[in-house]
Design an enzyme around this catalytic site. Structure first.
Site, mmCIF file in Angstrom:
data_model
loop_
_atom_site.group_PDB
_atom_site.id
_atom_site.type_symbol
_atom_site.label_atom_id
_atom_site.label_comp_id
_atom_site.label_asym_id
_atom_site.label_seq_id
_atom_site.Cartn_x
_atom_site.Cartn_y
_atom_site.Cartn_z
ATOM 1 N N TYR A 56 0.809 -1.222 0.000
ATOM 2 C CA TYR A 56 0.000 0.000 0.000
ATOM 3 C C TYR A 56 0.846 1.278 0.000
ATOM 4 O O TYR A 56 0.294 2.379 -0.004
ATOM 5 C CB TYR A 56 -0.931 0.011 1.216
ATOM 6 C CG TYR A 56 -1.922 -1.129 1.211
ATOM 7 C CD1 TYR A 56 -2.977 -1.149 0.309
ATOM 8 C CD2 TYR A 56 -1.797 -2.196 2.095
ATOM 9 C CE1 TYR A 56 -3.885 -2.197 0.284
ATOM 10 C CE2 TYR A 56 -2.710 -3.251 2.088
ATOM 11 C CZ TYR A 56 -3.741 -3.238 1.177
ATOM 12 O OH TYR A 56 -4.634 -4.282 1.154
ATOM 13 N N HIS A 66 -4.691 6.334 -1.035
ATOM 14 C CA HIS A 66 -5.303 6.230 0.288
ATOM 15 C C HIS A 66 -4.292 6.465 1.412
ATOM 16 O O HIS A 66 -4.687 6.665 2.561
ATOM 17 C CB HIS A 66 -5.932 4.842 0.436
ATOM 18 C CG HIS A 66 -7.347 4.862 0.923
ATOM 19 N ND1 HIS A 66 -8.118 6.009 1.008
ATOM 20 C CD2 HIS A 66 -8.151 3.852 1.375
ATOM 21 C CE1 HIS A 66 -9.317 5.695 1.476
ATOM 22 N NE2 HIS A 66 -9.360 4.403 1.707
ATOM 23 N N PHE A 97 -5.491 -0.799 9.443
ATOM 24 C CA PHE A 97 -6.120 -0.600 8.134
ATOM 25 C C PHE A 97 -7.148 0.531 8.237
ATOM 26 O O PHE A 97 -7.681 0.836 9.298
ATOM 27 C CB PHE A 97 -6.727 -1.879 7.563
ATOM 28 C CG PHE A 97 -5.683 -2.854 7.113
ATOM 29 C CD1 PHE A 97 -5.116 -2.737 5.847
ATOM 30 C CD2 PHE A 97 -5.231 -3.857 7.954
ATOM 31 C CE1 PHE A 97 -4.114 -3.610 5.429
ATOM 32 C CE2 PHE A 97 -4.235 -4.735 7.546
ATOM 33 C CZ PHE A 97 -3.678 -4.611 6.280
ATOM 34 N N ASN A 117 -10.264 1.286 7.481
ATOM 35 C CA ASN A 117 -11.641 1.235 7.973
ATOM 36 C C ASN A 117 -11.746 1.149 9.486
ATOM 37 O O ASN A 117 -12.834 1.320 10.044
ATOM 38 C CB ASN A 117 -12.386 0.054 7.345
ATOM 39 C CG ASN A 117 -12.592 0.245 5.855
ATOM 40 O OD1 ASN A 117 -12.126 1.219 5.267
ATOM 41 N ND2 ASN A 117 -13.297 -0.691 5.245
ATOM 42 N N ASP A 166 -6.705 11.437 2.854
ATOM 43 C CA ASP A 166 -6.777 11.686 1.418
ATOM 44 C C ASP A 166 -8.156 12.229 1.049
ATOM 45 O O ASP A 166 -9.134 11.984 1.752
ATOM 46 C CB ASP A 166 -6.493 10.397 0.647
ATOM 47 C CG ASP A 166 -7.455 9.277 1.019
ATOM 48 O OD1 ASP A 166 -7.423 8.837 2.187
ATOM 49 O OD2 ASP A 166 -8.253 8.844 0.173
ATOM 50 N N ASN A 205 -13.976 6.379 4.760
ATOM 51 C CA ASN A 205 -14.172 5.324 5.753
ATOM 52 C C ASN A 205 -13.299 5.477 6.996
ATOM 53 O O ASN A 205 -13.707 5.084 8.096
ATOM 54 C CB ASN A 205 -13.930 3.951 5.119
ATOM 55 C CG ASN A 205 -15.059 3.545 4.196
ATOM 56 O OD1 ASN A 205 -16.206 3.967 4.376
ATOM 57 N ND2 ASN A 205 -14.755 2.739 3.197
#
Length: 203
Positions: free
Chosen positions: A29, A34, A79, A81, A106, A127
């Site tokens: 990632y 994100h 993560f 969420n 972001d 989220n």
């Protein structure tokens, strides 16, 4: 403003502010849209001469003095969420009011190189912000939203877009905007959020 690392001296006294950059942990990632919040925190750590490498509060964390205040920087490892788990845990531990928790995230509705600073507000469909608001029970925290660009077309999958990487030109735009985000954090810590919004929000 940079090249002043000596002013961001070793932290002392109680933690008074939290700056949380949002993103997803893991090599796969890195440098995705994100992860703009993670990237902003990494930029500040490098410029201000501190490390974000201690594991605590379900996050990588580090601290330094900013505008005379001890600030804890977080990169949640839960993560996106579940970002609120880490941030609420840290805020509770240090008894930090939510008005002193600054979140970097972001923003797909802004082009790379743009910022949007808000004193409080809704999650805007993000989220990470949604989880923070849900777990904290408050939307009264400052946030700095970093432009990462809109989807190429309406049919483009949103998850695929935010997990895509920046182009070379977009990376150049980010390199110019991260110093502005850092300056905005200094203003917010100094109680000058209106000045930060006036100076850096897209006109």
């Amino acid at each position: 403003m940079f090249g002043r690392k000596s002013t961001f001296y070793s932290p002392s006294g109680p933690v008074e502010f939290i700056v949380a950059g949002l993103g997803n942990p893991g090599k796969e990632y890195e440098n995705t849209r994100h992860n703009a919040g993670f990237m902003a925190v990494d930029f500040m750590a490098k410029e201000w001469g501190f490390s974000v490498d201690r594991l605590k509060f379900k996050a990588l964390c580090g601290d330094c003095m900013v505008a005379g205040k001890r600030v804890l920087f977080l990169k949640p490892s839960t993560f996106m969420n579940l970002s609120g788990q880490s941030i609420t845990e840290a805020a509770s531990f240090y008894k930090i009011p939510w008005e002193k928790v600054i979140v970097l995230s972001d923003e797909i509705s802004l082009n790379p190189g743009r910022l949007r600073i808000r004193r409080k507000g809704s999650d805007g469909g993000h989220n990470g912000l949604k989880n923070i608001i849900y777990l904290s029970g408050s939307d009264h925290f400052p946030r700095i939203r970093i432009g990462v660009g809109q989807k190429p077309n309406p049919e483009y999958d949103l998850a695929a877009w935010v997990l895509s990487r920046f182009t070379t030109e977009e990376q150049k735009a980010l390199a110019e905007v991260f110093p502005k985000a850092a300056q905005a954090i200094e203003y917010i810590i100094q109680g000058k959020i209106d000045q930060a919004m006036n100076q850096f929000n897209e006109k």
